[in-house]
Structures are given as structure tokens and as C-alpha cells.
Write an enzyme that holds these catalytic residues in place. Structure first.
Site: not given
Length: 506
Positions: A264-266, A269
Site C-alpha cells: 500500500s501507499k502507507r 511512506d
């Protein structure tokens, strides 16, 4: 293999394109090109509540950057257009009506409150509510299976909200074949009656996808694993319409670097890597998400890395250009299990591709970086710098840190290296070296190295006593390419200047 292979990539324009979506597009592209087929882009924007205005252009730009452009799609070779589902909605109602006429679908007028009550009643008994054969005609649900035709028509005419559900057959063993996963068997009694058409005049994904795949003559549906649970409904819909189904292939998930759960993007990040091909700005929040392009990845390295997330050629070879991937790609070599994303491996691919790029092309990428720093140098000089450092670089933006000493005189010196290599007597030795360098007329790398090494040997001292302080003086740290290449490139005057600076400061 059929000569008329047609595949499609059908993203929803709800935000930036995740690398999982890019990989789906890539596999479709590779498969199509392997068999001289057609790669179609279709924008599945039936969910208008999640529509993002700039997402479609982002998808197109991402495919272009990856060098896997579509053959047919919005604004391009619209043989079966339009290619946005929102522009085809009248078409879907026609096919929903056909399923009603053939008793493969039915109208439902159940309110959301009534359905919530049914769910809660089932939960109270420790059961899960499923809208299907066991309750659709039982009397508690309101649909065209229990209402008369006149009652149904009156409700529709009065503007009452309704949906159209698929009438899943009862007591059937559905036999399906997936190109990656093999034989799949499903008891139709376990399936729910999915909504195909909503009261707002828009189809659900299930109906629109099947109708469009058929009308666009799609031969192979290559999509993510998350759509595997929908495969029974889609196969049944083909049967209901009396159409031949395409071949299905469901790709494995791209997993988090730790191996558990979908990437995921998380994750990006948190661990410091992008999950989108291009940088993306959220028009509402202003948040900027990193992209592989802007982070300095070459598009061909990015594609090579993505190809190996779920597929392998069956050999030890890892580096493939796009033509090589097309030739080697086979669906049977796509894994059933999820592929763990490795950020370090992504960097490795980029570093490998760095070595395949010409010094000239890399110089063109480095020149704007130098210009931003106010540095103007002859292109031939920059070309030599690039040639000397690219082996140690992962990205072009690494070039400055690896080569700044070619363009600027060091003003600081690595403390640890200075303490270890600049000792009592070193300054005097470097002063002698200045005298020696001043006398050298042929200042090529080869000759300078020869004369300085002969001088060191004549003094009967260790090479490290000269070479390490010399490198420290010229570079500011114990790093960089071949020392005498540096000396030849910066020239005699600058070499002496740097030695004098080091003597003064250290």
C-alpha cells in the site's frame, strides 16, 4: 495461440495508478505483443462517487512513461468506442433488460433499512445474510420474483428505487479454468445474487465489464487476484447471454516488503519508497505522492523490476529489455502466490540499467543538475566525469555527491579520515609532493601516476603515506574514482591549489 489476441487494462479513475495496476497493464501488454495482438485501455468510471478528474490522464501518462502505450482507448483508434463506461451507460440498461426478459435477473425494491434488518436478524441467529436462492422468493424480500408484473411496473413508474440482481442458478457445480491457477470448482449455492444495475441508471462493475469485454472482443482477461471471487459470476453472465467467455488469468498480489498483506501507499511512506509510477498531487488535499520517475528511476529498469514481481523466465537471467520481456513472457510462468516487494531490488535494477546507458545520455541528464547549482562546464569534461562515476551511482541525482570535487574545491575534510591519515610530517611530505607535481610536464593520468609512484619509491616510504593524504586533499574524503584520473581532469594548477589548502587547514 489465436492470432486475434485482444486484452484490456481497465482501471478505475479514482486516484493515481498503483504499481500493482501498472504490473497488470504490463502483463497484458507483454501478452498482447507476444502474439501480435491488441492492448486496449478502458476507463471503468461507473462509480461516479469516487471519480477523480485528473486520474485518467495520469493513467495514460504513466503507461506512456513505462513505454507500454495502449493500441485502442480514449481518443485513440476508437474501433469499439467509446472507451469510458460513463459514456456507454445507455448500452448497459439494454443488456440488463435482456437478462430480465430471459429470467437471468430480477428487480429488487428492498430498502436499505429492510436489508439492514435482515442482516441483523441473521446475525442474531449466528448466520450471515446472503441474498440468493434460499430467500429471494421467500416472501420477506421485495422483488419481481414475488410481485406481479403490474406491481413491478407500477413501482418503477412511480419512481421507487430499485436495483437489478443476477439470478444465480441453484444446485450447480460451476467448473472454470484459470490460465494461472488451473481448475476451479464452485458450488453455486454459496454465491449471492449480485447487483448488476443500480437505480441511478449506472451498471455495477460486473455487468459493464462483461458487456464491454464481449463487445470489444476481448479474448483474454488478465487481471488482479482481487477479482478472482467475481469469476463465477462473470462466467455465469457469459452463459446467461449465450456468449463465449474469454480466457481468465488472475495475477498474484504484490505484497508488502515484510511479506504479509497487499502493498500500500502507507508502506511506501513508512519505508521510504514510491508505490506510484509518476508523482501525484491530490487536487483536494494538496498532498504529493512520490513517483518512480521523479525519484530517478529509468522507465525500462522500473518495467524490468515490475515484470519479476510474480513472473520469472525459468532461467537465471534477470535483465531484460522490453523486447526480451515480450519474447520470454508466458502466463504459465506467472506465480499463484503473492510476490514480496523488495525496495533494494528495485534500486539494484536501476543501478544495473545505469551501466547500460551511454555516457552521452547520462551527461544530458546531469547537465541540468549542474546548471541548477550554478556550474557551467565544458560538455566533454562533464562526459569524462560521468564515465568515471556512473558505476557507483544508483540514480542520476547521485552524480553530484559522487563528483562535486570535480567542480568545486573542497572546503571541508572528513574528520575521521583526517585524523587517521594526516599525521605529523604529512604537511611537509605534501609540500615536497607539490614540488614534484610542479615539475611534471605531461599531465596525463598515466604519466602523472608513473612519475609520482617513482618518486614515492625513491623516497622508500609506503604508498599509503602519500596516496591517502593526496586523495583527502583533492576530494575532501577517501572516496572517488582513480586518483590520477582526478588529477588529470582538474589539472596541475588546481591540484597544487588543493594541496596547499589542505596543508593550511589540516
Amino acid at each position: 495461440m489465436e492470432s486475434n489476441v485482444r486484452v484490456r487494462f481497465a482501471p478505475s479513475p479514482t486516484g493515481p495508478l498503483h504499481i500493482g495496476g501498472v504490473r497488470t497493464a504490463l502483463y497484458n501488454y507483454l501478452f498482447a505483443k507476444k502474439y501480435n495482438g491488441t492492448f486496449v485501455l478502458r476507463i471503468e468510471d461507473t462509480d461516479q462517487t469516487r471519480y477523480v478528474a485528473n486520474a485518467e490522464q495520469y493513467i495514460i501518462d504513466a503507461l506512456e512513461w513505462c513505454n507500454i502505450p495502449f493500441d485502442e482507448g480514449p481518443g485513440k483508434n476508437e474501433k469499439f468506442g467509446p472507451y469510458r463506461q460513463s459514456e456507454r451507460k445507455e448500452l448497459y440498461k439494454e443488456y440488463a433488460d435482456k437478462l430480465i426478459e430471459t429470467s437471468w435477473a430480477y428487480y429488487c425494491f428492498d430498502s436499505s433499512e429492510a436489508l439492514d434488518a435482515e442482516r441483523k436478524a441473521h446475525e442474531a441467529e449466528g448466520k450471515t445474510f446472503i441474498y440468493n436462492w434460499h430467500n429471494r422468493a421467500g416472501g420477506t424480500l421485495v422483488n419481481s420474483l414475488v410481485l406481479t408484473d403490474d406491481e413491478v411496473q407500477n413501482r418503477i413508474n412511480s419512481g421507487e428505487n430499485y436495483v437489478i440482481r443476477f439470478k444465480t442458478p441453484q444446485d450447480e457445480l460451476l467448473r472454470m479454468e484459470d490460465e494461472i491457477r488451473g481448475n476451479i470448482r464452485i458450488d453455486t449455492n454459496t454465491l449471492d445474487d449480485k447487483i448488476l444495475f443500480k437505480g441511478d441508471g449506472m451498471p455495477t462493475y460486473h455487468l459493464a465489464n462483461i458487456v464491454d469485454d464481449h463487445l470489444m472482443e476481448i479474448t483474454h482477461v488478465i487481471r488482479g487476484e482481487e477479482w478472482l471471487p467475481s469469476m463465477p459470476l462473470h462466467v455465469l453472465l457469459y452463459k446467461a447471454f449465450g456468449w463465449d467467455a474469454p480466457k481468465f488469468a488472475h495475477l498474484p498480489l504484490i505484497l508488502k516488503p515484510v511479506g504479509k498483506g497487499k502493498l500500500s501507499k502507507r508502506d511506501g511512506d513508512k519505508l521510504g519508497f514510491p508505490v506510484f509510477p509518476l508523482e501525484y498531487t491530490n487536487d483536494v488535499t494538496g498532498d504529493v505522492s512520490r513517483g518512480y520517475k521523479e525519484d530517478g528511476y529509468f522507465s525500462d529498469a522500473f518495467i524490468n523490476m515490475l515484470a519479476f514481481l510474480g513472473w520469472n523466465p525459468g532461467t537465471e537471467q534477470e535483465l531484460f529489455n522490453l523486447e526480451g520481456l515480450i519474447e520470454a513472457f508466458e502466463l504459465k510462468r506467472v506465480s499463484k502466490s503473492g510476490a514480496k516487494f523488495n525496495p533494494d531490488k528495485a534500486k539494484w535494477f536501476n543501478q544495473q540499467y545505469m551501466q547500460t546507458k551511454s555516457d552521452e545520455s547520462l551527461t544530458e541528464l546531469f547537465l541540468p543538475i549542474l546548471s541548477e547549482k550554478g556550474i557551467t562546464k565544458d560538455k566533454e569534461f562533464v562526459l569524462k566525469v560521468v564515465a568515471s562515476i556512473k558505476e557507483r551511482a544508483i540514480f542520476v541525482h547521485d552524480f553530484w555527491d559522487l563528483s562535486s570535487f570535480f567542480f568545486e574545491t573542497p572546503t571541508e575534510y572528513d574528520a575521521k579520515a583526517s585524523k587517521k591519515n594526516w599525521k605529523e610530517g604529512t604537511a611537509e611530505l605534501m609540500q615536497e609532493l607539490i614540488t614534484q607535481i610542479s615539475s611534471i610536464e605531461d599531465f596525463t593520468s598515466e604519466n602523472t601516476e608513473k612519475e609520482i609512484k617513482e618518486w614515492i619509491s625513491a623516497k622508500e616510504i609506503g604508498f599509503g603515506k602519500v596516496m591517502q593524504p593526496l586523495r583527502l586533499s583533492l576530494v575532501g574524503k577517501l572516496a572517488g574514482p582513480h586518483l590520477f584520473d582526478i588529477i588529470a581532469m582538474i589539472g596541475k594548477e588546481e591540484t597544487i591549489k588543493r594541496l596547499e589548502n589542505a596543508i593550511e587547514k589540516l
